[in-house]
Design a protein around this motif. Sequence first.
Motif, PDB file in Angstrom:
ATOM      1  N   SER A  91      44.498  -4.946 -30.488  1.00  0.00           N
ATOM      2  CA  SER A  91      43.975  -4.290 -29.286  1.00  0.00           C
ATOM      3  C   SER A  91      42.497  -4.621 -29.149  1.00  0.00           C
ATOM      4  O   SER A  91      41.847  -5.046 -30.112  1.00  0.00           O
ATOM      5  N   THR A  92      41.974  -4.469 -27.948  1.00  0.00           N
ATOM      6  CA  THR A  92      40.575  -4.796 -27.692  1.00  0.00           C
ATOM      7  C   THR A  92      40.006  -3.843 -26.660  1.00  0.00           C
ATOM      8  O   THR A  92      40.725  -2.982 -26.134  1.00  0.00           O
ATOM      9  N   ASN A  93      38.730  -3.998 -26.360  1.00  0.00           N
ATOM     10  CA  ASN A  93      38.103  -3.156 -25.346  1.00  0.00           C
ATOM     11  C   ASN A  93      37.188  -3.991 -24.458  1.00  0.00           C
ATOM     12  O   ASN A  93      36.766  -5.092 -24.827  1.00  0.00           O
ATOM     13  N   TYR A  94      36.896  -3.452 -23.265  1.00  0.00           N
ATOM     14  CA  TYR A  94      36.030  -4.105 -22.304  1.00  0.00           C
ATOM     15  C   TYR A  94      34.937  -3.130 -21.885  1.00  0.00           C
ATOM     16  O   TYR A  94      34.933  -1.973 -22.299  1.00  0.00           O
ATOM     17  N   PHE A  95      34.040  -3.598 -21.033  1.00  0.00           N
ATOM     18  CA  PHE A  95      32.898  -2.779 -20.638  1.00  0.00           C
ATOM     19  C   PHE A  95      33.302  -1.647 -19.688  1.00  0.00           C
ATOM     20  O   PHE A  95      34.120  -1.817 -18.788  1.00  0.00           O
ATOM     21  N   ASN A  96      32.678  -0.483 -19.907  1.00  0.00           N
ATOM     22  CA  ASN A  96      32.766   0.662 -18.994  1.00  0.00           C
ATOM     23  C   ASN A  96      34.180   1.208 -18.812  1.00  0.00           C
ATOM     24  O   ASN A  96      34.471   1.856 -17.804  1.00  0.00           O
ATOM     25  N   ILE A  97      35.060   0.928 -19.779  1.00  0.00           N
ATOM     26  CA  ILE A  97      36.413   1.484 -19.743  1.00  0.00           C
ATOM     27  C   ILE A  97      36.674   2.150 -21.093  1.00  0.00           C
ATOM     28  O   ILE A  97      36.647   1.490 -22.130  1.00  0.00           O
ATOM     29  N   ASP A  98      36.922   3.438 -21.061  1.00  0.00           N
ATOM     30  CA  ASP A  98      37.021   4.215 -22.286  1.00  0.00           C
ATOM     31  C   ASP A  98      38.450   4.231 -22.831  1.00  0.00           C
ATOM     32  O   ASP A  98      39.072   5.286 -22.963  1.00  0.00           O
ATOM     33  N   ARG A  99      38.989   3.056 -23.109  1.00  0.00           N
ATOM     34  CA  ARG A  99      40.299   2.961 -23.750  1.00  0.00           C
ATOM     35  C   ARG A  99      40.491   1.558 -24.300  1.00  0.00           C
ATOM     36  O   ARG A  99      39.804   0.612 -23.908  1.00  0.00           O
ATOM     37  N   ASN A 100      41.422   1.420 -25.207  1.00  0.00           N
ATOM     38  CA  ASN A 100      41.728   0.117 -25.784  1.00  0.00           C
ATOM     39  C   ASN A 100      42.877  -0.547 -25.018  1.00  0.00           C
ATOM     40  O   ASN A 100      43.741   0.128 -24.451  1.00  0.00           O
ATOM     41  N   PHE A 101      42.888  -1.866 -25.036  1.00  0.00           N
ATOM     42  CA  PHE A 101      43.924  -2.644 -24.365  1.00  0.00           C
ATOM     43  C   PHE A 101      44.748  -3.388 -25.407  1.00  0.00           C
ATOM     44  O   PHE A 101      44.194  -4.082 -26.267  1.00  0.00           O
ATOM     45  N   ILE A 128      32.172  -8.412 -11.474  1.00  0.00           N
ATOM     46  CA  ILE A 128      33.611  -8.363 -11.727  1.00  0.00           C
ATOM     47  C   ILE A 128      33.961  -7.262 -12.727  1.00  0.00           C
ATOM     48  O   ILE A 128      34.936  -6.529 -12.541  1.00  0.00           O
ATOM     49  N   PHE A 129      33.170  -7.135 -13.792  1.00  0.00           N
ATOM     50  CA  PHE A 129      33.412  -6.057 -14.753  1.00  0.00           C
ATOM     51  C   PHE A 129      33.299  -4.688 -14.076  1.00  0.00           C
ATOM     52  O   PHE A 129      34.071  -3.764 -14.374  1.00  0.00           O
ATOM     53  N   ASP A 130      32.344  -4.561 -13.152  1.00  0.00           N
ATOM     54  CA  ASP A 130      32.189  -3.292 -12.425  1.00  0.00           C
ATOM     55  C   ASP A 130      33.386  -3.017 -11.532  1.00  0.00           C
ATOM     56  O   ASP A 130      33.850  -1.880 -11.417  1.00  0.00           O
ATOM     57  N   VAL A 131      33.903  -4.065 -10.880  1.00  0.00           N
ATOM     58  CA  VAL A 131      35.083  -3.896 -10.028  1.00  0.00           C
ATOM     59  C   VAL A 131      36.278  -3.434 -10.862  1.00  0.00           C
ATOM     60  O   VAL A 131      37.014  -2.517 -10.477  1.00  0.00           O
ATOM     61  N   LEU A 132      36.464  -4.063 -12.018  1.00  0.00           N
ATOM     62  CA  LEU A 132      37.613  -3.740 -12.872  1.00  0.00           C
ATOM     63  C   LEU A 132      37.496  -2.375 -13.537  1.00  0.00           C
ATOM     64  O   LEU A 132      38.500  -1.830 -14.001  1.00  0.00           O
ATOM     65  N   SER A 133      36.288  -1.838 -13.584  1.00  0.00           N
ATOM     66  CA  SER A 133      36.112  -0.488 -14.128  1.00  0.00           C
ATOM     67  C   SER A 133      35.890   0.534 -13.014  1.00  0.00           C
ATOM     68  O   SER A 133      35.426   1.647 -13.259  1.00  0.00           O
ATOM     69  N   ILE A 168      47.974  -6.211 -26.213  1.00  0.00           N
ATOM     70  CA  ILE A 168      48.100  -7.616 -25.812  1.00  0.00           C
ATOM     71  C   ILE A 168      48.440  -7.749 -24.333  1.00  0.00           C
ATOM     72  O   ILE A 168      47.787  -8.492 -23.595  1.00  0.00           O
ATOM     73  N   LEU A 169      49.456  -7.012 -23.866  1.00  0.00           N
ATOM     74  CA  LEU A 169      49.854  -7.103 -22.461  1.00  0.00           C
ATOM     75  C   LEU A 169      48.742  -6.603 -21.546  1.00  0.00           C
ATOM     76  O   LEU A 169      48.425  -7.239 -20.534  1.00  0.00           O
ATOM     77  N   GLY A 170      48.138  -5.488 -21.897  1.00  0.00           N
ATOM     78  CA  GLY A 170      47.060  -4.933 -21.084  1.00  0.00           C
ATOM     79  C   GLY A 170      45.883  -5.880 -20.992  1.00  0.00           C
ATOM     80  O   GLY A 170      45.273  -6.041 -19.923  1.00  0.00           O
ATOM     81  N   ALA A 171      45.548  -6.528 -22.110  1.00  0.00           N
ATOM     82  CA  ALA A 171      44.440  -7.470 -22.123  1.00  0.00           C
ATOM     83  C   ALA A 171      44.759  -8.697 -21.262  1.00  0.00           C
ATOM     84  O   ALA A 171      43.891  -9.204 -20.533  1.00  0.00           O
ATOM     85  N   MET A 172      46.009  -9.192 -21.338  1.00  0.00           N
ATOM     86  CA  MET A 172      46.394 -10.340 -20.525  1.00  0.00           C
ATOM     87  C   MET A 172      46.296 -10.012 -19.032  1.00  0.00           C
ATOM     88  O   MET A 172      45.870 -10.849 -18.228  1.00  0.00           O
ATOM     89  N   ILE A 173      46.691  -8.798 -18.669  1.00  0.00           N
ATOM     90  CA  ILE A 173      46.619  -8.392 -17.267  1.00  0.00           C
ATOM     91  C   ILE A 173      45.163  -8.250 -16.831  1.00  0.00           C
ATOM     92  O   ILE A 173      44.782  -8.686 -15.737  1.00  0.00           O
ATOM     93  N   TYR A 174      44.337  -7.651 -17.691  1.00  0.00           N
ATOM     94  CA  TYR A 174      42.910  -7.502 -17.384  1.00  0.00           C
ATOM     95  C   TYR A 174      42.272  -8.877 -17.199  1.00  0.00           C
ATOM     96  O   TYR A 174      41.530  -9.105 -16.229  1.00  0.00           O
ATOM     97  N   ASN A 175      42.559  -9.797 -18.109  1.00  0.00           N
ATOM     98  CA  ASN A 175      41.999 -11.146 -18.022  1.00  0.00           C
ATOM     99  C   ASN A 175      42.448 -11.853 -16.746  1.00  0.00           C
ATOM    100  O   ASN A 175      41.677 -12.569 -16.105  1.00  0.00           O
ATOM    101  N   LEU A 176      43.720 -11.637 -16.374  1.00  0.00           N
ATOM    102  CA  LEU A 176      44.241 -12.246 -15.151  1.00  0.00           C
ATOM    103  C   LEU A 176      43.509 -11.697 -13.927  1.00  0.00           C
ATOM    104  O   LEU A 176      43.174 -12.449 -12.997  1.00  0.00           O
ATOM    105  N   LYS A 177      43.249 -10.403 -13.923  1.00  0.00           N
ATOM    106  CA  LYS A 177      42.508  -9.794 -12.816  1.00  0.00           C
ATOM    107  C   LYS A 177      41.097 -10.371 -12.735  1.00  0.00           C
ATOM    108  O   LYS A 177      40.581 -10.629 -11.641  1.00  0.00           O
ATOM    109  N   TYR A 178      40.475 -10.564 -13.899  1.00  0.00           N
ATOM    110  CA  TYR A 178      39.126 -11.133 -13.922  1.00  0.00           C
ATOM    111  C   TYR A 178      39.124 -12.531 -13.293  1.00  0.00           C
ATOM    112  O   TYR A 178      38.279 -12.837 -12.442  1.00  0.00           O
ATOM    113  N   TYR A 179      40.075 -13.358 -13.679  1.00  0.00           N
ATOM    114  CA  TYR A 179      40.150 -14.721 -13.140  1.00  0.00           C
ATOM    115  C   TYR A 179      40.513 -14.693 -11.656  1.00  0.00           C
ATOM    116  O   TYR A 179      40.066 -15.555 -10.890  1.00  0.00           O
TER     117      TYR A 179
END
Length: 255
Positions: A140-150, A218-223, A152-163
């Motif tokens: 699991s991992t974490n990103y900026f300004n989001i108070d939860r861990n991601f 982009i990080f602000d949009v995703l959070s 594998i699937l959650g991280a892949m979706i987050y990364n896809l949204k970023y791209y």
Amino acid sequence: MKNIILCELDRMYKSKKNRWLFIVSTVVFILFAFFIRTFDLGFYDPNTTVYLDSLNTAPFIMREFHLYLVFVFCPMIFIESFNHEFTVGAYRMILGRGYNKKQYIIGKLVSCALITGLFMLIMYIIGNSFGFVFMNRVESTNYFNIDRNFGILGAMIYNLKYYALEYLIMIAIMGISSIVGIISKNSIVAYILSLGLCIGAMYINDLFVFFFLSSQTIFDVLSNMNNNFMIICTIIILLSSVASVFIFDKKDYLD
């Protein structure tokens, strides 16, 4: 319309300039990946960082790659598409056959959007693959300004949204480049003007800073900390696309 889009995609694919651009861009992306691996840190701003791992590395490769997209990839592929045929006189031969001008320029816009979308999908796959192969393996991992861990699937979706949001910026640049490429008779002038408009926009208003520095936006949009980005990009894309179609339709390429 379908045949116009397919023909334009075929033209873009067979262009040696575009092939070399895709190859060089992929190599540059991979080099940036190895560059950030030496630090193992991802930056939100100079004071806020996160440790990189196998799940959260992909967005930070794109963060470093963004300026290359703005200064090299986007202007070259878009200006080449909208201006080069005007420069060499190809529009005169094509439009002299009676093709609908509006459909032709819409086909170009759609083709550019599709080819850049495919490129971004390939970069997404490479970015995530690089993380899994070369970065520290985690569950699991974490990103900026989001108070939860991601996971594998959650991280892949987050990364896809970023791209996907980075791709939205590219399409906004495409809209600007299409107008400049249609108006200008010189590809170098069109290249400089398109860059100037993108960079100059952020001096007009901070809302356009994403053209130059996209990651924090982009990080602000995703959070859910930025509600303006999507609206601004959508307006730029719609207005520039409509303007491109209108200008192209009114412009006489047969003289």
